[in-house]
Design a protein around this motif. Structure first.
Motif, PDB file in Angstrom:
ATOM      1  N   THR A 138       6.514 -36.698  -3.056  1.00  0.00           N
ATOM      2  CA  THR A 138       6.271 -36.968  -0.919  1.00  0.00           C
ATOM      3  C   THR A 138       6.691 -35.930  -1.187  1.00  0.00           C
ATOM      4  OG1 THR A 138       8.114 -37.782  -0.938  1.00  0.00           O
ATOM      5  CG2 THR A 138       6.593 -39.459  -1.085  1.00  0.00           C
ATOM      6  N   THR A 188      -2.457 -36.616   0.254  1.00  0.00           N
ATOM      7  CA  THR A 188      -3.166 -37.230   1.308  1.00  0.00           C
ATOM      8  C   THR A 188      -1.584 -37.034   2.413  1.00  0.00           C
ATOM      9  OG1 THR A 188      -2.048 -39.492   0.774  1.00  0.00           O
ATOM     10  CG2 THR A 188      -3.964 -39.013   0.054  1.00  0.00           C
ATOM     11  N   CYS A 242       1.601 -34.388 -10.745  1.00  0.00           N
ATOM     12  CA  CYS A 242       1.045 -34.249  -9.177  1.00  0.00           C
ATOM     13  C   CYS A 242       1.564 -32.087  -9.068  1.00  0.00           C
ATOM     14  CB  CYS A 242       0.717 -34.820  -8.475  1.00  0.00           C
ATOM     15  SG  CYS A 242      -0.149 -33.916  -7.022  1.00  0.00           S
ATOM     16  N   TRP A 298       4.431 -40.018  -8.836  1.00  0.00           N
ATOM     17  CA  TRP A 298       3.520 -38.616  -7.426  1.00  0.00           C
ATOM     18  C   TRP A 298       4.547 -38.348  -6.245  1.00  0.00           C
ATOM     19  CZ3 TRP A 298      -0.185 -43.057  -7.941  1.00  0.00           C
ATOM     20  CH2 TRP A 298      -1.166 -42.557  -9.112  1.00  0.00           C
ATOM     21  N   GLN A 320       1.822 -37.164   0.457  1.00  0.00           N
ATOM     22  CA  GLN A 320       1.920 -37.748  -0.677  1.00  0.00           C
ATOM     23  C   GLN A 320       0.655 -37.601  -2.019  1.00  0.00           C
ATOM     24  OE1 GLN A 320       3.113 -41.408  -1.670  1.00  0.00           O
ATOM     25  NE2 GLN A 320       3.437 -40.968  -3.981  1.00  0.00           N
ATOM     26  N   CYS A 321       1.207 -36.187  -2.876  1.00  0.00           N
ATOM     27  CA  CYS A 321       0.404 -36.263  -3.489  1.00  0.00           C
ATOM     28  C   CYS A 321      -0.567 -37.718  -5.125  1.00  0.00           C
ATOM     29  CB  CYS A 321       0.324 -34.858  -5.111  1.00  0.00           C
ATOM     30  SG  CYS A 321      -0.501 -34.091  -5.762  1.00  0.00           S
ATOM     31  N   PHE A 322      -1.739 -37.546  -5.249  1.00  0.00           N
ATOM     32  CA  PHE A 322      -2.166 -38.761  -5.865  1.00  0.00           C
ATOM     33  C   PHE A 322      -3.374 -37.503  -7.180  1.00  0.00           C
ATOM     34  CE2 PHE A 322      -1.493 -41.183  -2.255  1.00  0.00           C
ATOM     35  CZ  PHE A 322      -0.100 -41.647  -2.289  1.00  0.00           C
ATOM     36  N   ASP A 378      -5.663 -39.260  -9.777  1.00  0.00           N
ATOM     37  CA  ASP A 378      -6.875 -39.650  -9.928  1.00  0.00           C
ATOM     38  C   ASP A 378      -6.974 -40.020 -11.747  1.00  0.00           C
ATOM     39  OD1 ASP A 378      -8.765 -37.926 -10.899  1.00  0.00           O
ATOM     40  OD2 ASP A 378      -9.999 -38.749  -8.732  1.00  0.00           O
ATOM     41  N   GLU A 382      -6.267 -34.230  -8.282  1.00  0.00           N
ATOM     42  CA  GLU A 382      -5.119 -34.072  -7.729  1.00  0.00           C
ATOM     43  C   GLU A 382      -6.294 -33.927  -6.074  1.00  0.00           C
ATOM     44  OE1 GLU A 382      -1.521 -31.555 -10.143  1.00  0.00           O
ATOM     45  OE2 GLU A 382      -3.218 -30.624  -8.869  1.00  0.00           O
TER      46      GLU A 382
END
Length: 112
Positions: free
Chosen positions: A60, A92, A2, A58, A80-82, A84, A89
């Protein structure tokens, strides 16, 4: 992996741009909120933060925003970045906003 740098929009329509991302994980940028304490017109506010640098997983991150151009408050965000399966990207976050008060007796109402 990310990438935090770039332009982000949240569910409320606020915009965050991370324009400088250093090799050590420090970053800076600007935030334009669509939500204000006073109900007035928001202006671009500076942000500074840091992310964890790890090879796997991912990242933080945490950052602060000073609302000094239109409010006497500061907000701290952690998140944190995720990514899918399609490569999208998503950040949250949770936040705490601290507003200045005039006395220790008013401290109870200063943090949201």
């Amino acid at each position: 992996q990310c990438q935090l740098s770039g332009l982000w929009r949240n569910d409320q329509g606020s915009l965050m741009e991370i324009s400088v991302l250093r090799d050590n994980g420090d970053f800076q940028g600007q935030y334009l909120t669509r939500v204000t304490l006073s109900g007035g017109c928001a202006q671009i506010s500076p942000l500074r933060g840091a992310q964890q640098l790890r090879e796997e997983g991912w990242p933080t991150f945490a950052f602060t925003v000073r609302w000094d151009k239109f409010s006497n408050a500061t907000t701290a965000f952690v998140g944190q970045c995720f990514v899918d399966a399609g490569g999208k990207e998503t950040l949250t976050t949770m936040w705490l906003l601290r507003e200045a008060v005039g006395s220790p007796e008013e401290d109870w109402k200063a943090t949201r």
